[in-house]
Design an enzyme around this catalytic site. Sequence first.
Site, short mmCIF file in Angstrom:
data_model
loop_
_atom_site.label_atom_id
_atom_site.label_comp_id
_atom_site.label_asym_id
_atom_site.label_seq_id
_atom_site.Cartn_x
_atom_site.Cartn_y
_atom_site.Cartn_z
N ASP A 57 -5.93 14.07 -56.97
CA ASP A 57 -7.38 14.33 -56.99
C ASP A 57 -8.07 13.30 -57.87
O ASP A 57 -7.76 13.18 -59.06
CB ASP A 57 -7.62 15.74 -57.56
N TYR B 40 -14.99 9.29 -61.90
CA TYR B 40 -13.90 9.11 -62.88
C TYR B 40 -13.64 7.62 -63.15
O TYR B 40 -12.92 7.27 -64.09
CB TYR B 40 -12.59 9.77 -62.41
N LYS C 8 -14.47 12.29 -54.41
CA LYS C 8 -15.71 13.09 -54.41
C LYS C 8 -16.94 12.20 -54.44
O LYS C 8 -16.94 11.15 -55.10
CB LYS C 8 -15.73 14.02 -55.64
N HIS D 285 -19.58 16.61 -55.00
CA HIS D 285 -19.08 16.92 -56.34
C HIS D 285 -19.77 18.12 -57.01
O HIS D 285 -19.12 18.90 -57.72
CB HIS D 285 -19.18 15.66 -57.22
N1 LIG Z 1 -14.81 19.05 -59.50
C1 LIG Z 1 -15.13 18.98 -60.75
O1 LIG Z 1 -16.30 19.07 -61.14
C2 LIG Z 1 -14.05 18.76 -61.76
C3 LIG Z 1 -14.33 18.90 -63.14
C4 LIG Z 1 -13.27 18.71 -64.03
C5 LIG Z 1 -12.00 18.41 -63.56
N2 LIG Z 1 -11.76 18.26 -62.21
C6 LIG Z 1 -10.40 17.94 -61.68
O2 LIG Z 1 -9.48 18.90 -62.20
C7 LIG Z 1 -8.41 18.22 -62.86
C8 LIG Z 1 -7.82 19.06 -63.98
O3 LIG Z 1 -8.79 19.40 -64.94
P1 LIG Z 1 -8.89 18.71 -66.39
O4 LIG Z 1 -8.35 17.35 -66.34
O5 LIG Z 1 -10.30 18.88 -66.82
O6 LIG Z 1 -8.04 19.63 -67.36
P2 LIG Z 1 -6.65 20.47 -67.34
O7 LIG Z 1 -5.78 20.05 -66.21
O8 LIG Z 1 -7.04 21.89 -67.47
O9 LIG Z 1 -6.02 20.03 -68.73
C9 LIG Z 1 -5.60 18.74 -68.99
C10 LIG Z 1 -5.11 18.68 -70.42
O10 LIG Z 1 -3.95 19.50 -70.57
C11 LIG Z 1 -2.87 18.71 -71.07
N3 LIG Z 1 -1.65 19.18 -70.39
C12 LIG Z 1 -1.34 19.01 -69.09
N4 LIG Z 1 -0.16 19.59 -68.80
C13 LIG Z 1 0.29 20.14 -69.95
C14 LIG Z 1 1.46 20.85 -70.30
N5 LIG Z 1 2.40 21.12 -69.40
N6 LIG Z 1 1.61 21.26 -71.60
C15 LIG Z 1 0.66 20.99 -72.50
N7 LIG Z 1 -0.47 20.32 -72.25
C16 LIG Z 1 -0.66 19.88 -70.97
C17 LIG Z 1 -3.21 17.27 -70.74
O11 LIG Z 1 -2.65 16.39 -71.69
P3 LIG Z 1 -1.95 14.96 -71.34
O12 LIG Z 1 -2.68 14.34 -70.19
O13 LIG Z 1 -2.14 14.21 -72.62
O14 LIG Z 1 -0.51 15.26 -71.03
C18 LIG Z 1 -4.74 17.29 -70.87
O15 LIG Z 1 -5.14 17.18 -72.22
C19 LIG Z 1 -9.10 16.94 -63.35
O16 LIG Z 1 -8.21 15.97 -63.82
C20 LIG Z 1 -9.90 16.56 -62.13
O17 LIG Z 1 -9.07 15.96 -61.16
C21 LIG Z 1 -12.77 18.44 -61.32
#
Ligand SMILES: NC(=O)c1ccc[n+]([C@@H]2O[C@H](COP(=O)([O-])OP(=O)(O)OC[C@H]3O[C@@H](n4cnc5c(N)ncnc54)[C@H](OP(=O)(O)O)[C@@H]3O)[C@@H](O)[C@H]2O)c1
Length: 280
Positions: free
Chosen positions: A44, A49, A78, A111
């Site tokens: 994704d 980004y 997106k 988005h």
């Molecule tokens: N559509 C939208 O508006 C929107 C908004 C926000 C996000 N998104 C999408 O959703 C995806 C996920 O959301 P997000 O990136 O905001 O946050 P998330 O996946 O909830 O959290 C990511 C964080 O958790 C850590 N992490 C990941 N796996 C872990 C594990 N097994 N143990 C401990 N810590 C862990 C990562 O650290 P490290 O990377 O340092 O390992 C990072 O700091 C995004 O990357 C994006 O693709 C979409």
Amino acid sequence: MEYVEFYNENKMPIVGLGTFRVENDEQAKETVQYAIENGYRSIDTAMIYENEEKVGEGIKAGLESTGLKRSDLFITSKLWLDDYGRKNVADAYQTSLDKLGLDYLDLYLVHWPGMDEEVMIDTWKGMEDLLKDNKVKNIGVSNFKPHHFETLLSHASVKPVIDQVEFHPYLTQEDLRKYLQAQHIQMESWSPLMNAQILENDTVKKIADEVGKSPAQVIIRWNIQHDVVVIPKSVTPSRIKENLDVFDFELSDSQMEQLDNLNEDKRVGPDPDNYSGHNK
Ligand SMILES: NC(=O)c1ccc[n+]([C@@H]2O[C@H](COP(=O)([O-])OP(=O)(O)OC[C@H]3O[C@@H](n4cnc5c(N)ncnc54)[C@H](OP(=O)(O)O)[C@@H]3O)[C@@H](O)[C@H]2O)c1
């Protein structure tokens, strides 16, 4: 890997890799390549980004090293708010494709709903054009609430296949979940780990101990058992593997309920009702 099936019978892997806040550098490329080499089939990204080039290089490297075909992968990007309006969609889509080095996306999302209903409806017509022209496999939305769908669906000729929204045990989105189920629109969660905050919760940690898995695996499993597509982001190789190692255990009804009960309607991201895109 397990897959969900959209109302149009196309399929999507239930777990994928998120890439928000992954810089457009060699680490992005290596992260995506590593994920593909370790079983991920869904990636994704988004125009905003600013990492589509390096994500695309990672996809290419991952395909080369595994011998997989492009059609084995499911790639999402997106459309950002600056490119809304029917006449802008095709160009924005092509720009994303060019950056990614791909000739189609499996899923292209609007988005955010934005603040102007007419613009949102007009933009969706542009998304439908892409589909009619066979340029994209599936079109969907992100951050839509039921009232956004009510407006959109009264003007749309193609229903979105998916809604990507913030979802974790502090924001369980019960009403939205029921609405999407009734509409046969797939739900997908962003920030499933609440940017790692939810991993510190005592109930999550207790359940992780009970099932012999990590807190992150428990949360990802909770998404899967709610039939929600989940895209945890990590740039850490051990975590990338860990986050996909979620198909050999199940949470009990009681464990699911304990996680559901953590709901506080608490967001880490903006509320879609008042987000115009001026801060990411
Ligand atoms: N559509 C939208 O508006 C929107 C908004 C926000 C996000 N998104 C999408 O959703 C995806 C996920 O959301 P997000 O990136 O905001 O946050 P998330 O996946 O909830 O959290 C990511 C964080 O958790 C850590 N992490 C990941 N796996 C872990 C594990 N097994 N143990 C401990 N810590 C862990 C990562 O650290 P490290 O990377 O340092 O390992 C990072 O700091 C995004 O990357 C994006 O693709 C979409």
